[in-house]
Design a protein around this motif. Sequence first.
Motif, mmCIF file in Angstrom:
data_model
loop_
_atom_site.group_PDB
_atom_site.id
_atom_site.type_symbol
_atom_site.label_atom_id
_atom_site.label_comp_id
_atom_site.label_asym_id
_atom_site.label_seq_id
_atom_site.Cartn_x
_atom_site.Cartn_y
_atom_site.Cartn_z
ATOM 1 N N UNK A 1 0.852 -1.186 0.000
ATOM 2 C CA UNK A 1 0.000 0.000 0.000
ATOM 3 C C UNK A 1 0.882 1.228 0.000
ATOM 4 N N UNK A 2 0.737 2.055 -1.027
ATOM 5 C CA UNK A 2 1.531 3.278 -1.147
ATOM 6 C C UNK A 2 0.616 4.497 -1.055
ATOM 7 N N UNK A 3 1.184 5.603 -0.586
ATOM 8 C CA UNK A 3 0.410 6.840 -0.492
ATOM 9 C C UNK A 3 -0.113 7.256 -1.866
ATOM 10 N N UNK A 4 0.649 6.987 -2.908
ATOM 11 C CA UNK A 4 0.207 7.338 -4.264
ATOM 12 C C UNK A 4 -1.057 6.573 -4.650
ATOM 13 N N UNK B 1 -9.253 26.627 1.729
ATOM 14 C CA UNK B 1 -9.007 25.429 2.514
ATOM 15 C C UNK B 1 -8.852 24.230 1.578
ATOM 16 N N UNK B 2 -7.793 23.479 1.762
ATOM 17 C CA UNK B 2 -7.552 22.275 0.967
ATOM 18 C C UNK B 2 -8.290 21.110 1.606
ATOM 19 N N UNK B 3 -9.257 20.551 0.897
ATOM 20 C CA UNK B 3 -10.089 19.481 1.448
ATOM 21 C C UNK B 3 -9.667 18.117 0.887
ATOM 22 N N UNK B 4 -9.958 17.081 1.665
ATOM 23 C CA UNK B 4 -9.655 15.725 1.238
ATOM 24 C C UNK B 4 -8.488 15.101 1.975
ATOM 25 N N UNK B 5 -7.759 15.915 2.770
ATOM 26 C CA UNK B 5 -6.636 15.430 3.566
ATOM 27 C C UNK B 5 -7.058 15.507 5.030
ATOM 28 N N UNK B 6 -6.750 14.480 5.793
ATOM 29 C CA UNK B 6 -7.100 14.473 7.210
ATOM 30 C C UNK B 6 -6.510 15.691 7.922
ATOM 31 N N UNK B 7 -7.371 16.466 8.597
ATOM 32 C CA UNK B 7 -6.921 17.651 9.302
ATOM 33 C C UNK B 7 -7.506 18.917 8.709
ATOM 34 N N UNK B 8 -6.937 20.056 9.090
ATOM 35 C CA UNK B 8 -7.353 21.364 8.569
ATOM 36 C C UNK B 8 -6.150 21.974 7.871
ATOM 37 N N UNK B 9 -6.289 22.237 6.571
ATOM 38 C CA UNK B 9 -5.168 22.669 5.745
ATOM 39 C C UNK B 9 -5.599 23.836 4.855
ATOM 40 N N UNK B 10 -4.729 24.841 4.748
ATOM 41 C CA UNK B 10 -5.027 26.026 3.945
ATOM 42 C C UNK B 10 -3.908 26.266 2.929
ATOM 43 N N UNK B 11 -4.302 26.730 1.745
ATOM 44 C CA UNK B 11 -3.338 27.124 0.716
ATOM 45 C C UNK B 11 -3.182 28.642 0.803
ATOM 46 N N UNK B 12 -2.026 29.084 1.267
ATOM 47 C CA UNK B 12 -1.778 30.496 1.505
ATOM 48 C C UNK B 12 -1.194 31.158 0.252
ATOM 49 N N UNK B 13 -2.001 31.963 -0.426
ATOM 50 C CA UNK B 13 -1.588 32.729 -1.603
ATOM 51 C C UNK B 13 -0.922 31.849 -2.659
ATOM 52 N N UNK C 1 1.119 14.117 1.504
ATOM 53 C CA UNK C 1 1.579 15.376 0.915
ATOM 54 C C UNK C 1 2.663 15.135 -0.125
ATOM 55 N N UNK C 2 3.575 14.230 0.170
ATOM 56 C CA UNK C 2 4.626 13.922 -0.803
ATOM 57 C C UNK C 2 4.014 13.350 -2.085
ATOM 58 N N UNK C 3 3.042 12.470 -1.954
ATOM 59 C CA UNK C 3 2.384 11.885 -3.126
ATOM 60 C C UNK C 3 1.613 12.939 -3.911
ATOM 61 N N UNK C 4 1.228 14.020 -3.235
ATOM 62 C CA UNK C 4 0.519 15.120 -3.888
ATOM 63 C C UNK C 4 1.467 16.179 -4.454
ATOM 64 N N UNK D 1 9.003 20.268 0.164
ATOM 65 C CA UNK D 1 9.717 20.875 1.283
ATOM 66 C C UNK D 1 8.780 20.976 2.484
ATOM 67 N N UNK D 2 9.321 20.656 3.680
ATOM 68 C CA UNK D 2 8.489 20.612 4.872
ATOM 69 C C UNK D 2 9.176 21.338 6.030
#
Length: 247
Positions: free
Chosen positions: A18-21, A61-73, A96-99, A103-104
């Motif tokens: 099972x891979x994240x991709x 807000x980026x939806x579909x990923x577990x948690x609360x995530x925002x795309x800033x500008x 996130x890497x599969x998407x 950089x983190x």
Amino acid sequence: MAFFTRKSADFYRETSLLKASDIVAWKRARNIYNFKQLPNTAIISIKKSSFAKVVSPFTKRAKGIQGIHYIHKSKVLLCSEFGSGAPALLMLLEELRALGVEQFVFIGVAGIINDTIIEGQPSVITNVYTSSGASFFYSEKENIDCYDKTWFEKIKNACHLEAKIAWSTDAPYREVPSLIDYYKGKHCDFVEMECAALYSFSEFYKASAVSILIGADYLTSSEWKAPSNPHKLLETQQKLIAQLIKL
């Protein structure tokens, strides 16, 4: 860990069934994501309050990923509320890497095990000692260095940080004196739950990742000492994020 005394020599070269991709492709086929592409860089914090100063009602807000995530500008992905500890962080990092995120930066609070560290003082982590089970699925090392030194120096200089060493554990209520003494002997400054996951992931995939930790509670004497100013800890995280989104 009994399993790792029996693992094969090729364990770290094996490909997971099972891979994240696979999960990303499955979600895309069902239109679970509301974005086509994510920014190259993600800033990660446990609580969404860390991003309160830079997120507005108009921030996507980026939806579909577990948690609360925002795309800033369209430049930076701001990640929070995905859980805590190594397994939760690794699940997020893999997706996130599969998407396409490359950089983190992780910003967290940590227990202080070095008397010279001041509460509320942020530091960038050069290397981490691990007693975290999840990290061993990515690296067999006990001491894991920050993989991308250029990314490390960029974050260190941009935020004017001192370099320190951390110890990661899965069991914060088993930080017993013998363990604390052992990791103090390794010159560790902090104890926390996520850094080994981040750095083992980074080493495994050769990805750019840096951990910034803020000293919070003290474990330097015979009794635990709670943070004296939790609001200052939040303000420090918010200040760091304001600096990082300008990079």
